[in-house]
Design a protein around this motif. Sequence first.
Motif, PDB file in Angstrom:
ATOM      1  N   PRO A   7      10.352  -5.912  -9.744  1.00  0.00           N
ATOM      2  CA  PRO A   7       9.582  -4.715  -9.394  1.00  0.00           C
ATOM      3  C   PRO A   7       8.504  -4.990  -8.356  1.00  0.00           C
ATOM      4  O   PRO A   7       8.154  -4.097  -7.577  1.00  0.00           O
ATOM      5  CB  PRO A   7       8.965  -4.277 -10.726  1.00  0.00           C
ATOM      6  N   GLU A   8       8.011  -6.219  -8.301  1.00  0.00           N
ATOM      7  CA  GLU A   8       6.963  -6.568  -7.326  1.00  0.00           C
ATOM      8  C   GLU A   8       7.461  -6.531  -5.886  1.00  0.00           C
ATOM      9  O   GLU A   8       6.664  -6.573  -4.949  1.00  0.00           O
ATOM     10  CB  GLU A   8       6.416  -7.983  -7.613  1.00  0.00           C
ATOM     11  N   PHE A   9       8.773  -6.462  -5.672  1.00  0.00           N
ATOM     12  CA  PHE A   9       9.335  -6.436  -4.330  1.00  0.00           C
ATOM     13  C   PHE A   9       9.348  -5.026  -3.727  1.00  0.00           C
ATOM     14  O   PHE A   9       9.664  -4.861  -2.562  1.00  0.00           O
ATOM     15  CB  PHE A   9      10.771  -6.982  -4.324  1.00  0.00           C
ATOM     16  N   VAL A  10       9.031  -4.015  -4.544  1.00  0.00           N
ATOM     17  CA  VAL A  10       9.052  -2.627  -4.082  1.00  0.00           C
ATOM     18  C   VAL A  10       7.709  -2.297  -3.442  1.00  0.00           C
ATOM     19  O   VAL A  10       6.648  -2.554  -4.007  1.00  0.00           O
ATOM     20  CB  VAL A  10       9.348  -1.668  -5.258  1.00  0.00           C
ATOM     21  N   GLN A  11       7.768  -1.736  -2.236  1.00  0.00           N
ATOM     22  CA  GLN A  11       6.534  -1.351  -1.539  1.00  0.00           C
ATOM     23  C   GLN A  11       6.146   0.083  -1.902  1.00  0.00           C
ATOM     24  O   GLN A  11       6.833   0.730  -2.699  1.00  0.00           O
ATOM     25  CB  GLN A  11       6.683  -1.578  -0.023  1.00  0.00           C
ATOM     26  N   GLY A  12       5.059   0.569  -1.334  1.00  0.00           N
ATOM     27  CA  GLY A  12       4.499   1.875  -1.693  1.00  0.00           C
ATOM     28  C   GLY A  12       5.425   3.056  -1.518  1.00  0.00           C
ATOM     29  O   GLY A  12       5.272   4.072  -2.182  1.00  0.00           O
ATOM     30  N   GLY A  13       6.415   2.945  -0.645  1.00  0.00           N
ATOM     31  CA  GLY A  13       7.366   4.032  -0.423  1.00  0.00           C
ATOM     32  C   GLY A  13       8.499   4.057  -1.443  1.00  0.00           C
ATOM     33  O   GLY A  13       9.373   4.902  -1.366  1.00  0.00           O
ATOM     34  N   GLY A  14       8.480   3.102  -2.390  1.00  0.00           N
ATOM     35  CA  GLY A  14       9.481   3.100  -3.450  1.00  0.00           C
ATOM     36  C   GLY A  14      10.762   2.359  -3.141  1.00  0.00           C
ATOM     37  O   GLY A  14      11.736   2.463  -3.876  1.00  0.00           O
ATOM     38  N   VAL A  15      10.792   1.611  -2.029  1.00  0.00           N
ATOM     39  CA  VAL A  15      11.968   0.818  -1.684  1.00  0.00           C
ATOM     40  C   VAL A  15      11.564  -0.646  -1.529  1.00  0.00           C
ATOM     41  O   VAL A  15      10.386  -0.965  -1.348  1.00  0.00           O
ATOM     42  CB  VAL A  15      12.660   1.322  -0.393  1.00  0.00           C
ATOM     43  N   MET A  16      12.549  -1.529  -1.600  1.00  0.00           N
ATOM     44  CA  MET A  16      12.255  -2.949  -1.423  1.00  0.00           C
ATOM     45  C   MET A  16      11.730  -3.173  -0.006  1.00  0.00           C
ATOM     46  O   MET A  16      12.250  -2.609   0.960  1.00  0.00           O
ATOM     47  CB  MET A  16      13.501  -3.786  -1.676  1.00  0.00           C
ATOM     48  N   ALA A  17      10.712  -3.988   0.103  1.00  0.00           N
ATOM     49  CA  ALA A  17      10.097  -4.274   1.399  1.00  0.00           C
ATOM     50  C   ALA A  17      11.102  -4.908   2.354  1.00  0.00           C
ATOM     51  O   ALA A  17      11.797  -5.867   2.001  1.00  0.00           O
ATOM     52  CB  ALA A  17       8.894  -5.195   1.209  1.00  0.00           C
TER      53      ALA A  17
END
Length: 140
Positions: free
Chosen positions: A43-53
Amino acid sequence: MPRSYLDDVRRPGQTVNPLFAFLGVKPVALERERAVLELPFRPEFVQGGGVMAGGLLAALADEAMAHVVLANLEPGRRTATVEMSVRYFRPVLEGALTATAELVHAGRRIVSVEAQVRDAAGRLAAKASGSFFILEPKAP
């Protein structure tokens, strides 16, 4: 390098590649023709837009490409990325990623490599190409 490194990085709990240990990257194949790396989802790989960075996809592709180069190096030589291009095709919302890199051209000093990053369903999420500089061993 890199035979001992390539053997060591495959071992559970390895410490020779701190980035792999930090991200949880698992080497699936490290061969002269191709390298395959898997990045389990966190889950820590998800950025603020809700997708993986996207930077994680780029880093995974870069590492897969570098490991193809490493598998082709003579002892004592190292490599560094000198140029990389990434094209993204779909957002990754969840699930593991797999990067597969293949050698395109091996010159004396510069090696060209390409990689594909696929999501857990096998769909193409990103493609990358890169050039890697071959570093000669230090003189004694």
